[in-house]
Design a protein around this motif. Structure first.
Motif, PDB file in Angstrom:
ATOM      1  N   THR A  36       0.830  -1.207   0.000  1.00  0.00           N
ATOM      2  CA  THR A  36       0.000   0.000   0.000  1.00  0.00           C
ATOM      3  C   THR A  36       0.864   1.256   0.000  1.00  0.00           C
ATOM      4  OG1 THR A  36      -1.720  -1.203   1.221  1.00  0.00           O
ATOM      5  CG2 THR A  36      -1.866   1.192   1.202  1.00  0.00           C
ATOM      6  N   ARG A  37       1.894   1.279   0.842  1.00  0.00           N
ATOM      7  CA  ARG A  37       2.790   2.427   0.887  1.00  0.00           C
ATOM      8  C   ARG A  37       3.542   2.595  -0.441  1.00  0.00           C
ATOM      9  NH1 ARG A  37      -0.030   3.895   4.288  1.00  0.00           N
ATOM     10  NH2 ARG A  37       0.378   4.023   6.531  1.00  0.00           N
ATOM     11  N   LYS A  38       3.932   1.485  -1.046  1.00  0.00           N
ATOM     12  CA  LYS A  38       4.650   1.539  -2.323  1.00  0.00           C
ATOM     13  C   LYS A  38       3.785   2.165  -3.408  1.00  0.00           C
ATOM     14  CE  LYS A  38       6.957  -1.443  -5.713  1.00  0.00           C
ATOM     15  NZ  LYS A  38       7.347  -2.848  -6.046  1.00  0.00           N
ATOM     16  N   ARG A  41       3.346   5.939  -2.817  1.00  0.00           N
ATOM     17  CA  ARG A  41       4.487   6.719  -3.274  1.00  0.00           C
ATOM     18  C   ARG A  41       4.504   6.812  -4.804  1.00  0.00           C
ATOM     19  NH1 ARG A  41       6.995   3.812   0.959  1.00  0.00           N
ATOM     20  NH2 ARG A  41       7.775   2.260  -0.544  1.00  0.00           N
ATOM     21  N   ALA A  42       4.162   5.693  -5.464  1.00  0.00           N
ATOM     22  CA  ALA A  42       4.141   5.714  -6.930  1.00  0.00           C
ATOM     23  C   ALA A  42       3.100   6.690  -7.454  1.00  0.00           C
ATOM     24  CB  ALA A  42       3.873   4.302  -7.464  1.00  0.00           C
ATOM     25  N   ALA A  43       1.942   6.746  -6.798  1.00  0.00           N
ATOM     26  CA  ALA A  43       0.909   7.692  -7.229  1.00  0.00           C
ATOM     27  C   ALA A  43       1.351   9.130  -7.007  1.00  0.00           C
ATOM     28  CB  ALA A  43      -0.388   7.408  -6.472  1.00  0.00           C
ATOM     29  N   GLY A  44       2.082   9.368  -5.939  1.00  0.00           N
ATOM     30  CA  GLY A  44       2.554  10.726  -5.685  1.00  0.00           C
ATOM     31  C   GLY A  44       3.636  11.175  -6.627  1.00  0.00           C
ATOM     32  N   LEU A  45       4.428  10.239  -7.174  1.00  0.00           N
ATOM     33  CA  LEU A  45       5.518  10.584  -8.081  1.00  0.00           C
ATOM     34  C   LEU A  45       5.084  10.647  -9.539  1.00  0.00           C
ATOM     35  CD1 LEU A  45       8.365   8.388  -6.516  1.00  0.00           C
ATOM     36  CD2 LEU A  45       8.062  10.862  -6.297  1.00  0.00           C
ATOM     37  N   ALA A  57      -2.442   5.084 -11.605  1.00  0.00           N
ATOM     38  CA  ALA A  57      -1.682   4.943 -10.348  1.00  0.00           C
ATOM     39  C   ALA A  57      -2.572   5.162  -9.134  1.00  0.00           C
ATOM     40  CB  ALA A  57      -0.514   5.924 -10.342  1.00  0.00           C
ATOM     41  N   ASN A  58      -3.425   6.191  -9.200  1.00  0.00           N
ATOM     42  CA  ASN A  58      -4.335   6.452  -8.074  1.00  0.00           C
ATOM     43  C   ASN A  58      -5.373   5.339  -7.903  1.00  0.00           C
ATOM     44  OD1 ASN A  58      -3.948   9.237  -6.704  1.00  0.00           O
ATOM     45  ND2 ASN A  58      -3.659   9.682  -8.872  1.00  0.00           N
ATOM     46  N   ALA A  59      -5.842   4.768  -9.022  1.00  0.00           N
ATOM     47  CA  ALA A  59      -6.805   3.675  -8.942  1.00  0.00           C
ATOM     48  C   ALA A  59      -6.179   2.436  -8.306  1.00  0.00           C
ATOM     49  CB  ALA A  59      -7.337   3.356 -10.336  1.00  0.00           C
ATOM     50  N   ALA A  60      -4.929   2.139  -8.711  1.00  0.00           N
ATOM     51  CA  ALA A  60      -4.239   0.980  -8.128  1.00  0.00           C
ATOM     52  C   ALA A  60      -4.020   1.169  -6.628  1.00  0.00           C
ATOM     53  CB  ALA A  60      -2.904   0.767  -8.849  1.00  0.00           C
ATOM     54  N   TRP A  61      -3.642   2.403  -6.243  1.00  0.00           N
ATOM     55  CA  TRP A  61      -3.443   2.685  -4.818  1.00  0.00           C
ATOM     56  C   TRP A  61      -4.754   2.573  -4.036  1.00  0.00           C
ATOM     57  CZ3 TRP A  61      -3.780   8.116  -2.531  1.00  0.00           C
ATOM     58  CH2 TRP A  61      -3.570   8.074  -1.145  1.00  0.00           C
TER      59      TRP A  61
END
Length: 426
Positions: A36-38, A41-45, A57-61
């Motif tokens: 979840t944390r990974k 971070r990917a969505a934020g980058l 990315a946001n959907a996956a998170w």
């Protein structure tokens, strides 16, 4: 750059304390948390101008976060369900686990309050309750059925002592001469001395004064109470292991006698076999639901006593044990010695004192039944309920207060005081 920062920026020591994980938080939860944390971070980058990549990315998170939260809920529910099922046969341990679940820890007492203030507050409460019942008529006692009596205790054997010591938890009181685990490890060497001492106490009907000495610890009644007020605490008395080793066979033999003689009221629960919290709730609720199914109206009154265990009159209790329960000889002498010179403030009474309290208030249940109402007691709490057809509602409303007035008078004669602020009618 690092050397310049070290020279001009003040150094500060930081202690990082790792919070222990919840008992249900296992490796599967840790893997889910890292993933979840990974993804977070990917969505934020992700470049916000790349709409498709940012949305993916946001959907996956979001999906992983919901999966992780569902996994946490599942693990937590599975853990506590299995723990409750495993400890169902041990109510004391079960309530400890429930306290942990609800974060109900013990709050230390305020350092500004000393032993003198605590003692004055505890004794003042008891004396205040007793002063309210100073002018009442003396109590009456129901004579025991002829032929029932208990005058002598059965002598103990070394096997009895060894088995009793083995059942003790490893915790001990400050008054114990040796730690409990050391006593358990050497019980076979000490059993012959212990059984001689205990049998001497039983045959002479005497309790050594050192067995009655207790270390009293103040415990906050509720977390939201004032820590600086001594009245916010209740005293917890911790007796020595030897004292409990003497109490347990006495309680067992007394209970066996009362059960065999059928002297205990059926509708009084607490610290009796097959008379638990669940049975009390099931009985009262079942009676009310059956009445409602018949189209009747139910009326329930919940009674509460103020400082119930502290205000028990020892002289009345001893007379009651003799007249209403047939105790005599060394048995009655033992209970007199047990109650004499014992500190009055012991609000958190142990199970042996609660059993005596059940005998102390048994006549109240019989009094309620004489008014054609149904009683059910659990320790110092009493439920009084009755049923009627809707056309007889006024009669039930008149019948209940008459019964409660007699109950209050009977309790006052036994130096007990109803707490009207906690008495409820439904």
């Amino acid at each position: 750059m690092t050397s310049l920062l070290d020279r001009h920026v003040a150094a500060r020591s930081v202690v990082c304390r790792r919070r222990p994980s919840d008992p249900w938080f296992d490796d599967e939860c840790r893997v889910g948390k890292r993933l979840t944390r990974k993804l977070e971070r990917a969505a934020g980058l992700t470049n916000p101008t790349d709409v498709a990549a940012a949305t993916a990315a946001n959907a996956a998170w979001t999906v992983q976060r919901r999966t992780y939260l569902a996994l946490r809920r599942q693990k937590r529910e599975q853990f506590w369900r299995s723990k409750v099922d495993a400890e169902r046969s041990d109510p004391r341990q079960l309530w400890r686990s429930i306290d942990v679940l609800l974060s109900r820890g013990r709050v230390p007492s305020c350092d500004a309050i000393g032993p003198t203030e605590f003692h004055r507050a505890f004794d003042g409460k008891v004396n205040g309750m007793r002063s309210l019942t100073a002018d009442v008529p003396p109590p009456t006692f129901t004579p025991v059925t002829p032929g029932f009596s208990l005058s002598d205790f059965r002598p103990l054997t070394t096997d009895d002592v060894v088995a009793a010591v083995r059942q003790f938890p490893d915790k001990h009181s400050a008054s114990d001469p040796v730690p409990t685990d050391l006593l358990k490890d050497n019980v076979y060497l000490l059993a012959s001395f212990l059984v001689t001492l205990l049998n001497l106490c039983l045959s002479l009907g005497s309790v050594p004064p050192s067995f009655k000495a207790a270390y009293v610890t103040p415990l906050l009644k509720k977390p939201d109470l004032d820590l600086t007020d001594p009245k916010s605490y209740r005293p917890i008395a911790n007796l020595s292991v030897l004292s409990k080793l003497l109490e347990r066979p006495v309680a067992r033999q007394l209970l066996n006698y009362l059960n065999a003689s059928r002297l205990l009221p059926e509708r009084q629960a607490a610290y009796r076999a097959y008379h638990f919290t669940e049975t009390a709730v099931t009985k009262v609720l079942g009676d009310i639901l059956l009445a409602l199914d018949k189209g009747e109206i139910a009326m329930l009154t919940q009674l509460d006593l103020s400082a119930a265990f502290d205000t028990v009159d020892h002289a009345i209790l001893l007379r009651l044990l003799e007249v209403s329960y047939g105790l005599g000889g060394a048995v009655l002498s033992w209970f007199k010695s047990y109650l004499d010179d014992r500190p009055s403030s012991s609000a958190e009474a142990d199970c042996h004192l609660i059993r005596l309290f059940l005998l102390y208030t048994a006549d109240v249940l019989r009094l309620i039944e004489r008014h054609n109402l149904h009683p059910h007691g659990y320790a110092d709490d009493t439920q009084v309920y009755g049923f009627c057809q809707p056309s007889s509602c006024l009669e039930l409303r008149e019948q209940m207060p008459v019964c409660l007035d007699e109950v209050a008078l009977s309790m006052r004669s036994n130096r007990l005081q109803l707490n009207t602020s906690k008495t409820e009618v439904l």
